[in-house]
Motif scaffolding. Structure first.
Motif, PDB file in Angstrom:
ATOM      1  N   ALA A   4       0.829  -1.207   0.000  1.00 28.74           N
ATOM      2  CA  ALA A   4       0.000   0.000   0.000  1.00 28.74           C
ATOM      3  C   ALA A   4       0.864   1.257   0.000  1.00 28.74           C
ATOM      4  CB  ALA A   4      -0.932  -0.002   1.206  1.00 28.74           C
ATOM      5  N   ALA A   5       1.942   1.240   0.761  1.00 26.40           N
ATOM      6  CA  ALA A   5       2.832   2.401   0.812  1.00 26.40           C
ATOM      7  C   ALA A   5       3.503   2.640  -0.540  1.00 26.40           C
ATOM      8  CB  ALA A   5       3.878   2.208   1.900  1.00 26.40           C
ATOM      9  N   VAL A   6       3.955   1.579  -1.187  1.00 30.06           N
ATOM     10  CA  VAL A   6       4.600   1.714  -2.494  1.00 30.06           C
ATOM     11  C   VAL A   6       3.590   2.190  -3.544  1.00 30.06           C
ATOM     12  CG1 VAL A   6       5.734   0.422  -4.346  1.00 30.06           C
ATOM     13  CG2 VAL A   6       6.441   0.087  -1.993  1.00 30.06           C
ATOM     14  N   LEU A   7       2.373   1.658  -3.495  1.00 29.00           N
ATOM     15  CA  LEU A   7       1.330   2.119  -4.422  1.00 29.00           C
ATOM     16  C   LEU A   7       1.013   3.593  -4.198  1.00 29.00           C
ATOM     17  CD1 LEU A   7      -1.147  -0.897  -4.512  1.00 29.00           C
ATOM     18  CD2 LEU A   7       0.338  -0.081  -6.346  1.00 29.00           C
ATOM     19  N   CYS A   8       0.998   4.004  -2.953  1.00 24.40           N
ATOM     20  CA  CYS A   8       0.727   5.405  -2.642  1.00 24.40           C
ATOM     21  C   CYS A   8       1.853   6.304  -3.163  1.00 24.40           C
ATOM     22  CB  CYS A   8       0.561   5.566  -1.129  1.00 24.40           C
ATOM     23  SG  CYS A   8      -0.168   7.116  -0.632  1.00 24.40           S
ATOM     24  N   ALA A  12       1.599   9.147  -6.014  1.00 18.78           N
ATOM     25  CA  ALA A  12       2.121  10.501  -5.800  1.00 18.78           C
ATOM     26  C   ALA A  12       2.993  10.931  -6.974  1.00 18.78           C
ATOM     27  CB  ALA A  12       2.914  10.572  -4.494  1.00 18.78           C
ATOM     28  N   ALA A  13       3.842  10.043  -7.436  1.00 20.44           N
ATOM     29  CA  ALA A  13       4.708  10.373  -8.569  1.00 20.44           C
ATOM     30  C   ALA A  13       3.885  10.603  -9.840  1.00 20.44           C
ATOM     31  CB  ALA A  13       5.721   9.250  -8.795  1.00 20.44           C
ATOM     32  N   ALA A  14       2.876   9.772 -10.060  1.00 21.47           N
ATOM     33  CA  ALA A  14       2.035   9.936 -11.253  1.00 21.47           C
ATOM     34  C   ALA A  14       1.232  11.233 -11.189  1.00 21.47           C
ATOM     35  CB  ALA A  14       1.093   8.753 -11.393  1.00 21.47           C
ATOM     36  N   THR A  15       0.715  11.576 -10.022  1.00 16.92           N
ATOM     37  CA  THR A  15      -0.053  12.809  -9.865  1.00 16.92           C
ATOM     38  C   THR A  15       0.830  14.031 -10.069  1.00 16.92           C
ATOM     39  OG1 THR A  15      -1.513  11.682  -8.306  1.00 16.92           O
ATOM     40  CG2 THR A  15      -1.570  14.082  -8.304  1.00 16.92           C
ATOM     41  N   ALA A  16       2.029  13.990  -9.518  1.00 16.02           N
ATOM     42  CA  ALA A  16       2.960  15.106  -9.706  1.00 16.02           C
ATOM     43  C   ALA A  16       3.369  15.228 -11.178  1.00 16.02           C
ATOM     44  CB  ALA A  16       4.192  14.918  -8.827  1.00 16.02           C
ATOM     45  N   ALA A  17       3.593  14.103 -11.827  1.00 16.49           N
ATOM     46  CA  ALA A  17       3.976  14.138 -13.239  1.00 16.49           C
ATOM     47  C   ALA A  17       2.852  14.718 -14.098  1.00 16.49           C
ATOM     48  CB  ALA A  17       4.332  12.734 -13.720  1.00 16.49           C
ATOM     49  N   ALA A  46      -1.951  17.318  -3.821  1.00 20.78           N
ATOM     50  CA  ALA A  46      -2.357  15.928  -3.639  1.00 20.78           C
ATOM     51  C   ALA A  46      -1.149  14.994  -3.725  1.00 20.78           C
ATOM     52  CB  ALA A  46      -3.394  15.544  -4.683  1.00 20.78           C
ATOM     53  N   ALA A  47      -0.212  15.305  -4.603  1.00 20.35           N
ATOM     54  CA  ALA A  47       1.000  14.490  -4.715  1.00 20.35           C
ATOM     55  C   ALA A  47       1.806  14.540  -3.422  1.00 20.35           C
ATOM     56  CB  ALA A  47       1.847  14.961  -5.892  1.00 20.35           C
ATOM     57  N   VAL A  48       1.877  15.709  -2.814  1.00 17.93           N
ATOM     58  CA  VAL A  48       2.592  15.836  -1.539  1.00 17.93           C
ATOM     59  C   VAL A  48       1.880  15.035  -0.453  1.00 17.93           C
ATOM     60  CG1 VAL A  48       3.235  17.474   0.274  1.00 17.93           C
ATOM     61  CG2 VAL A  48       3.658  18.035  -2.118  1.00 17.93           C
ATOM     62  N   MET A  49       0.541  15.101  -0.430  1.00 21.11           N
ATOM     63  CA  MET A  49      -0.224  14.332   0.559  1.00 21.11           C
ATOM     64  C   MET A  49      -0.013  12.839   0.379  1.00 21.11           C
ATOM     65  SD  MET A  49      -3.891  16.137   0.783  1.00 21.11           S
ATOM     66  CE  MET A  49      -4.030  17.873   0.492  1.00 21.11           C
ATOM     67  N   LEU A  50      -0.057  12.382  -0.860  1.00 24.62           N
ATOM     68  CA  LEU A  50       0.137  10.960  -1.127  1.00 24.62           C
ATOM     69  C   LEU A  50       1.546  10.509  -0.766  1.00 24.62           C
ATOM     70  CD1 LEU A  50      -1.758  10.652  -4.511  1.00 24.62           C
ATOM     71  CD2 LEU A  50      -2.439   9.650  -2.333  1.00 24.62           C
ATOM     72  N   ALA A  51       2.527  11.334  -1.061  1.00 24.91           N
ATOM     73  CA  ALA A  51       3.909  10.989  -0.716  1.00 24.91           C
ATOM     74  C   ALA A  51       4.086  10.938   0.798  1.00 24.91           C
ATOM     75  CB  ALA A  51       4.869  12.004  -1.335  1.00 24.91           C
TER      76      ALA A  51
END
Length: 119
Positions: A4-8, A12-17, A46-51
């Motif tokens: 779950a952590a790796v998926l999150c 985060a990386a996909a959202t930031a990209a 949102a990317a920061v929150m997910l990371a």
């Protein structure tokens, strides 16, 4: 918890990209492109929150990690949803104002002639 952590973190990386890709696109007059460009700050938030959720899920004890992960994912989804709604509302308002101004220019401000012609 590791999965779950790796998926999150991947989300985060996909959202930031996607946010950075939208930011690098040129300004457009298309409404959809305007909304996508206006959502960039919320995508990056949102990317920061997910990371943060992914990092906490990796480092914290399992109970705290699950709670942090759920809170961060819900917060990120809510942030993007609110940003999309606000951006779409703003673009629609600008378009309505622009349309009203263009229709007012057709009669050159002669409201009396338009009003009296209807009766």
């Amino acid at each position: 918890m590791l999965i779950a952590a790796v998926l999150c973190l991947c989300a985060a990386a996909a959202t930031a990209a996607m946010g950075l890709w939208s930011a690098r696109r040129p300004h457009a007059t298309d409404q959809v492109a305007q909304v996508l460009r206006a959502v960039v700050p919320t995508q990056l938030a949102a990317a920061v929150m997910l990371a943060a959720g992914g990092v906490v899920a990796l480092a914290a004890p399992p109970h705290a990690g699950v709670l942090a992960l759920v809170v961060c994912v819900v917060g990120a989804v809510g942030t993007v949803a609110a940003g999309c709604y606000q951006s779409a509302k703003s673009v629609a308002l600008r378009e309505a104002v622009r349309e009203a101004q263009s229709s007012d220019a057709g009669c050159a401000g002669a409201c009396a002639s338009c009003t009296l012609s209807c009766h």
